[in-house]
Motif scaffolding. Structure first.
Motif, PDB file in Angstrom:
ATOM      1  N   PHE A 126       0.828  -1.212   0.000  1.00 34.39           N
ATOM      2  CA  PHE A 126       0.000   0.000   0.000  1.00 34.39           C
ATOM      3  C   PHE A 126       0.860   1.258   0.000  1.00 34.39           C
ATOM      4  CE2 PHE A 126      -2.313   3.268   2.457  1.00 34.39           C
ATOM      5  CZ  PHE A 126      -3.413   3.443   1.626  1.00 34.39           C
ATOM      6  N   THR A 127       1.813   1.337   0.925  1.00 32.96           N
ATOM      7  CA  THR A 127       2.635   2.547   1.032  1.00 32.96           C
ATOM      8  C   THR A 127       3.569   2.702  -0.168  1.00 32.96           C
ATOM      9  OG1 THR A 127       4.302   1.375   2.368  1.00 32.96           O
ATOM     10  CG2 THR A 127       2.541   2.525   3.549  1.00 32.96           C
ATOM     11  N   LEU A 244      -3.858  -3.310  -6.456  1.00 35.19           N
ATOM     12  CA  LEU A 244      -5.196  -2.961  -5.972  1.00 35.19           C
ATOM     13  C   LEU A 244      -5.240  -1.500  -5.518  1.00 35.19           C
ATOM     14  CD1 LEU A 244      -6.126  -6.172  -3.942  1.00 35.19           C
ATOM     15  CD2 LEU A 244      -7.139  -5.415  -6.101  1.00 35.19           C
ATOM     16  N   THR A 245      -4.177  -1.054  -4.877  1.00 34.08           N
ATOM     17  CA  THR A 245      -4.105   0.345  -4.456  1.00 34.08           C
ATOM     18  C   THR A 245      -4.063   1.269  -5.666  1.00 34.08           C
ATOM     19  OG1 THR A 245      -2.882  -0.318  -2.468  1.00 34.08           O
ATOM     20  CG2 THR A 245      -2.814   2.011  -3.065  1.00 34.08           C
ATOM     21  N   ILE A 274       8.997   7.286   3.831  1.00 31.02           N
ATOM     22  CA  ILE A 274       9.473   7.006   5.195  1.00 31.02           C
ATOM     23  C   ILE A 274       8.801   5.756   5.753  1.00 31.02           C
ATOM     24  CG2 ILE A 274       9.490   7.875   7.564  1.00 31.02           C
ATOM     25  CD1 ILE A 274       9.753  10.695   6.379  1.00 31.02           C
ATOM     26  N   LEU A 275       7.486   5.666   5.558  1.00 27.31           N
ATOM     27  CA  LEU A 275       6.753   4.501   6.059  1.00 27.31           C
ATOM     28  C   LEU A 275       7.231   3.214   5.383  1.00 27.31           C
ATOM     29  CD1 LEU A 275       3.097   5.876   6.286  1.00 27.31           C
ATOM     30  CD2 LEU A 275       4.613   5.283   8.182  1.00 27.31           C
ATOM     31  N   SER A 276       7.468   3.279   4.079  1.00 28.68           N
ATOM     32  CA  SER A 276       7.920   2.086   3.349  1.00 28.68           C
ATOM     33  C   SER A 276       9.276   1.620   3.857  1.00 28.68           C
ATOM     34  CB  SER A 276       7.991   2.385   1.847  1.00 28.68           C
ATOM     35  OG  SER A 276       6.713   2.679   1.323  1.00 28.68           O
ATOM     36  N   ILE A 277      10.178   2.565   4.112  1.00 29.54           N
ATOM     37  CA  ILE A 277      11.501   2.202   4.622  1.00 29.54           C
ATOM     38  C   ILE A 277      11.393   1.571   6.006  1.00 29.54           C
ATOM     39  CG2 ILE A 277      13.713   3.139   5.406  1.00 29.54           C
ATOM     40  CD1 ILE A 277      13.489   5.202   3.160  1.00 29.54           C
TER      41      ILE A 277
END
Length: 300
Positions: A126-127, A244-245, A274-277
């Protein structure tokens, strides 16, 4: 001469799964395409009507072809997993958890396999999708070819888009680019080079600059997941969630807002990056035990 021969062998091992996919999926999709006019609910079979009909059904036919091609590709992948020996240490037999397996020297219960929960993978899909979509909106990339592709991709109803692009097509693509592509490359070049080459290869497959940049970024993450989980399940789940996203972004106001307001796209790029990392590092930490045992030359 020996180096040239080895290079050609590496190229062939990387290309032949895609050739199998393209030939079988194209034949299956073409067969379906030829039958479309027979089932059309309209008497208007002019050139324009045929073009609209083909545009409407291009994605479902592509998904049908992908699933047909996934059958022999899956058999090849299963055979590779059974026979492959990685670095002379482990002989893998399918996508097993390796609980209580013997090591290369015959020692029983050499490790207890522990993997990061799959909800991390789903969240990463998602991110990473939002990061990639926002980034390509910000970059001055040429859009030649993307408009035509986009018209075909989003011609079906949203539920068909979600089923075909989100569930069915990623299965065949993961077999081609991660299972048989990265999996073979890793044996010849090592994990880092295999991840970079397979991600560029995955990007070029999409045949337009906008999608190529997005797919190459996604390809690196998918290769990492395949390396750490040593299974197609994790990259497939992430790929599925990312697609899907993307379908959701395109069919809602989100995509229009990102195109209209560059500041919003910039903020989303930074936040999702940042969230993905953080999620990626969390997955890496959770899989660390397995990586030190199974892949001694692991990534990162």
């Amino acid at each position: 001469m020996r180096q040239l021969g080895r290079g050609l062998l590496v190229c062939w091992r990387m290309l032949y799964p895609l050739l199998i996919y393209e030939v079988i999926s194209s034949l299956a999709a073409t067969a379906g395409l030829m039958l479309l006019p027979m089932f059309a609910r309209t008497a208007d079979l002019s050139a324009t009507a045929r073009q609209d009909l083909y545009l409407r059904w291009q994605v479902p036919l592509t998904a049908f072809g992908a699933i047909v091609a996934a059958i022999p590709l899956g058999l090849l992948y299963r055979n590779m997993r059974r026979e492959r020996t990685i670095r002379g240490k482990w002989v893998f037999d399918g996508d097993q958890d390796f609980r209580g397996e013997e090591d290369f020297h015959g020692n029983q219960d050499c490790c207890q396999n522990r993997k990061a929960p799959f909800y991390y993978v789903v969240l990463l899909g998602f991110t990473a999708c939002l990061f990639g979509n926002s980034l390509v909106y910000l970059l001055p990339l040429p859009t030649d070819g993307f408009a035509q592709v986009s018209a075909a991709l989003y011609a079906p109803p949203p539920w068909e888009q979600a089923l075909c692009m989100g569930v069915l097509i990623p299965l065949a693509e993961e077999l081609v680019f991660r299972g048989l592509g990265y999996g073979r490359l890793r044996e010849d070049t090592g994990p880092l080079a295999a991840a970079l080459i397979s991600s560029i290869y995955f990007g070029l497959f999409h045949a337009n600059v906008l999608q190529a940049v997005y797919a190459a970024i996604l390809g690196v993450l998918l290769a990492l997941l395949y390396e750490w989980y040593d299974s197609l399940t994790a990259p497939y789940m992430m790929h599925m969630m990312a697609n899907l996203t993307s379908v959701w972004v395109t069919n809602t106001l989100t995509g229009a807002l990102l195109r209209t307001f560059p500041l919003l796209a910039l903020l989303l790029t930074v936040l999702c990056g940042i969230l993905s990392i953080r999620i990626l590092l969390r997955i890496r930490e959770e899989c660390k035990h397995d990586e030190t045992v199974i892949h001694s030359d692991t990534l990162l």
